[in-house]
Design a protein around this motif. Structure first.
Motif, short mmCIF file in Angstrom:
data_model
loop_
_atom_site.label_atom_id
_atom_site.label_comp_id
_atom_site.label_asym_id
_atom_site.label_seq_id
_atom_site.Cartn_x
_atom_site.Cartn_y
_atom_site.Cartn_z
N THR A 1 28.33 -26.54 3.59
CA THR A 1 29.38 -27.48 3.98
C THR A 1 30.29 -27.81 2.80
N SER B 1 32.40 -24.81 1.68
CA SER B 1 33.38 -24.46 2.71
C SER B 1 34.66 -25.26 2.55
N ARG C 1 31.38 -21.24 9.91
CA ARG C 1 32.09 -21.70 11.10
C ARG C 1 31.40 -22.92 11.70
N GLN C 2 30.07 -22.87 11.77
CA GLN C 2 29.30 -23.99 12.33
C GLN C 2 29.45 -25.25 11.48
N ARG C 3 29.38 -25.08 10.14
CA ARG C 3 29.44 -26.24 9.26
C ARG C 3 30.83 -26.87 9.24
N ARG C 4 31.85 -26.06 9.41
CA ARG C 4 33.20 -26.63 9.46
C ARG C 4 33.40 -27.42 10.76
N LYS C 5 32.69 -27.01 11.77
CA LYS C 5 32.76 -27.72 13.05
C LYS C 5 31.88 -28.96 13.03
N GLU C 6 30.68 -28.83 12.43
CA GLU C 6 29.74 -29.94 12.35
C GLU C 6 29.20 -30.01 10.92
N GLU D 1 29.36 -16.92 10.22
CA GLU D 1 29.01 -17.76 11.37
C GLU D 1 28.50 -19.13 10.92
#
Length: 400
Positions: free
Chosen positions: A214, A217, A202-207, A199
């Motif tokens: 980050t 990833s 997923r957040q770091r790839r989005k933001e 999770e």
């Protein structure tokens, strides 16, 4: 006493508590001793240990070897996480993962964390001062400092960091002797950690942010990014290596200081000596006491034959107290000039987080002693029931 009997004694409660007389007994037999059974030999002399750690003929425990020892190991999420990390991979795959991770543990990045480390140290010292009286140094300082530092590096939110500590420790516990009895807890921890990091990735790839989650990833080379499994294992490994070793360095080192008040006073008055003190803590009371290696070819170590497919037990803690390498090895002598201990391993599997661990300790000890000139043991410490990682479960001290 035979080498086999000495090793058996090491696995008793007293042997785990104080392995050093048993190391001395092994040194009296030479640098390497042949064994029968699970290990072909025990390697404990400094030069012999250094050679095994650096010799590519000797491999770390990997999926190939584990499969021959424990069929169905991949049904355990804890072992899957470990075996996908660079700690348990050999050859080019290991080199690739190491390149991707170690380029993020450069001296420049560690230097950039110095301010963060100092802030965290001062914050924890303030908390100790507010508490006053008797405190558990492990709980109140040695655990939260590296946990917060590595949490900052990775990008794990502050409120989540205490949750990480028991989860990561549970996974690491399966590596110790008798660790197979801990699979239920370790597998649950691995499953929960994997879900958490999935999770967070997923957040770091989005933001994206300026943190290691980050960076990793998006890490890759030659159009070969980290697989999802490699990424999760790398994140678990970084957090584990980032706080476990440092925690035990801080606890072991403080106990040594409090049992040597003259040396503690010298460091208090001369904080510039912190580097040599920390190296001696790492040599004398190594957090990492042992590792294993195996060979796919017939070879030998100091005249002791090791057949292809055999494993050897490598005693880092014994090598660090080899009288053939260190003068008066059982004594605390922070003035040692040539103190090339093997606590962080050597060769291809040298610990990439060593510099960060050392930096945290070099900042913490002088400030701790300066802030609390009356710091003293408040009772007998409690020790981990493990030999692989040597440290405390509790270190009671009086803050004054």
């Amino acid at each position: 006493m035979s080498a086999a009997a000495t090793l058996q004694a090491l696995h008793t409660e007293e042997g785990r508590r104080n392995p050093y007389p048993h190391y001395a007994a092994l040194h009296a037999t030479g640098p390497v001793a042949p064994l029968t059974g699970h290990y072909a030999a025990v390697v404990h002399g400094y030069d012999a240990v250094s050679r095994v750690l650096r010799d590519p003929a000797f491999r770390v425990l990997d999926a190939e070897k584990l499969g021959s020892q424990l069929p169905g190991w991949d049904e355990h999420p804890s072992l899957t996480v470990l075996m996908n990390s660079m700690m348990f991979i050999n050859g080019e795959q290991h080199a690739r993962l190491r390149r991707l991770i170690t380029r993020e543990f450069t001296a420049r990045r560690v230097a950039s964390l110095t301010y963060t480390v100092t802030q965290q140290v001062e914050h924890l010292l303030d908390r100790l001062a507010e508490h006053g009286g008797e405190v558990d140094f492990i709980k109140e300082f040695a655990y939260p400092l590296p946990s917060n530092v590595i949490g900052e590096l990775l990008g794990v939110p502050v409120e989540d960091r205490p949750w990480f500590q028991p989860h990561v420790s549970a996974i690491g516990a399966v590596l110790d002797a008798g660790g197979e009895n801990k699979f239920a807890v370790a597998d649950k921890a691995a499953t929960e950690l994997s879900a958490y990091f999935t999770e967070l990735v997923r957040q770091r790839r989005k933001e994206p942010r300026d943190d290691l989650v980050t960076v990793l990833s998006a890490a890759g080379e030659d159009d070969a990014p980290l697989t999802h499994e490699e990424l999760l294992s790398a994140l678990v490994l970084v957090f584990n290596a980032g706080f476990e070793t440092t925690t035990h360095l801080l606890g072991n080192g403080l106990e040594v200081l409090l049992r040597h008040p003259d040396a503690a006073q010298r460091l208090r008055e001369q904080p510039e000596l912190a580097a040599s003190y920390v190296e001696e803590f790492l040599r004398l009371e190594s957090p990492a006491q042992l590792t294993t290696r195996w060979t796919a070819v017939d070879t030998e170590i100091d005249g002791v034959g090791v057949a292809a497919g055999s494993s050897v037990l490598v005693l880092l803690g014994a090598a660090n107290r080899d009288p053939a390498r260190f003068t008066d090895p059982d004594s605390f002598r922070p003035e040692r000039l040539d103190n090339a201990h093997l606590t962080f391993s050597a060769g291809a599997h040298f610990c990439p987080g060593a510099l960060l661990t050392i930096t945290e300790a070099q900042i913490a000890f002088p400030r701790l002693l300066a802030r609390f000139p009356g710091l003293a043991l408040a009772g007998e410490p409690a020790y981990r029931a493990q030999l692989t990682l040597r440290g405390h479960t509790r270190l009671p001290v009086t803050v004054a």
